[in-house]
Design an enzyme around this catalytic site. Sequence first.
Site, PDB file in Angstrom:
ATOM      1  N   ILE A  50       0.863  -1.177   0.000  1.00  0.00           N
ATOM      2  CA  ILE A  50       0.000   0.000   0.000  1.00  0.00           C
ATOM      3  C   ILE A  50       0.902   1.231   0.000  1.00  0.00           C
ATOM      4  CG2 ILE A  50      -1.843   1.231   1.188  1.00  0.00           C
ATOM      5  CD1 ILE A  50      -2.635  -1.568   0.089  1.00  0.00           C
ATOM      6  N   LYS A  51       0.643   2.134  -0.937  1.00  0.00           N
ATOM      7  CA  LYS A  51       1.468   3.346  -1.051  1.00  0.00           C
ATOM      8  C   LYS A  51       0.901   4.458  -0.173  1.00  0.00           C
ATOM      9  CE  LYS A  51       3.379   4.425  -5.202  1.00  0.00           C
ATOM     10  NZ  LYS A  51       3.459   4.671  -6.665  1.00  0.00           N
ATOM     11  N   ILE A  52       1.767   5.002   0.659  1.00  0.00           N
ATOM     12  CA  ILE A  52       1.416   6.131   1.531  1.00  0.00           C
ATOM     13  C   ILE A  52       2.441   7.229   1.286  1.00  0.00           C
ATOM     14  CG2 ILE A  52       1.250   6.945   3.918  1.00  0.00           C
ATOM     15  CD1 ILE A  52       0.359   4.164   4.743  1.00  0.00           C
TER      16      ILE A  52
END
Length: 366
Positions: free
Chosen positions: A141-143
């Site tokens: 998941i990209k944050i």
Amino acid sequence: METSKVKKIHDYGQSIWLDFIDRDIIKSGKLKQLIDEDGVRGVTSNPAIFEKAISSSADYDADIAAFSKENISNEDIFYRLAVKDIQQAAEILLPVYNEEVKGADGYVSLEVSPLLALDTEGTIKQALELWEAVDRKNVMIKIPGTKPGLAAIQKAISEGLNINVTLLFGLERYREVTEAYITGLEERLANGKSINEISSVASFFLSRIDVLVDPILQEKELTDLKGEVAIASAKKAYEIYKEVFSGPRWEKLAAEGARPQRLLWASTGSKNPEFKDTKYVEALIGPDTVDTVPMETLDAFRDHGDPASRLEIDLEGASAVLAQLQHADIDLNQLTQQLEDEGIEKFNAPYEKLLKAIDAQKQTAQ
């Protein structure tokens, strides 16, 4: 058949991921071909990539028509479309994930809404939701690595998520990201949970740095530094990486199976036509790193790239480049903060365009 120049990069310890996804590349077998022939070992996506995929193709029309019959938002429709693509790409990359060094690669990245870039709690909530929705061990998941994103990164790691920290430009912020990762692992360990299957990368955006800095260098008659600041920054980031992921604090986590948070070079396509189109890829090949490349850069490197380990060459020169900026009163911290702010906007615009495109498609389907 001669080994692809792209595939040879892996001989130097670097993994090449593809910065692109759409349904055609998945269904046509092209992604599998890139894995087999070019040694592609992961996939990254972002709102701009999905906007192009959905707006320029009919591949999503049937799903949009079906989802439009449900009482859900355009954003919910988008994430249903994206999750489906990410799951299918993750299945194709699963053999890479399951290689002898399990979990070294084989990841597919999906980003939280860019509209949440400055919203810690909103980011945490959506990251957990997307992690459950994709339900694949080889998803990241990209944050974004914004100030509010740091706490979200730490929390997500403590919850056992794989995280791709995106939108990094500055060295100070990068060090803060490594701290968030390590603290998240320590929290998880303190709660009696395993940390041996968590993976993370820190995505350092490169060519955008030079696009902003080079005109300033031109004004100050420092033209010999043009095209050098991003590479110098990356080399200094790698020094920080080697420092942080060593020593007693890290060794305690490593003994429990923790993996270092690898540096990932992003925005590696040359935006200046004066530069070689494989410039950033070639300059930053080195061990235990990742480079995510757009399709055109991958094609260019396959054709005329020069694979060799260069990341740790002339580290003194990299320090000298950054020292010259300081001497010329060029505040790189201020400029990288500007890039972060602009980067949020550059993802917000295509995201909003994407939601409008879905809305238009919904109207057509009714």
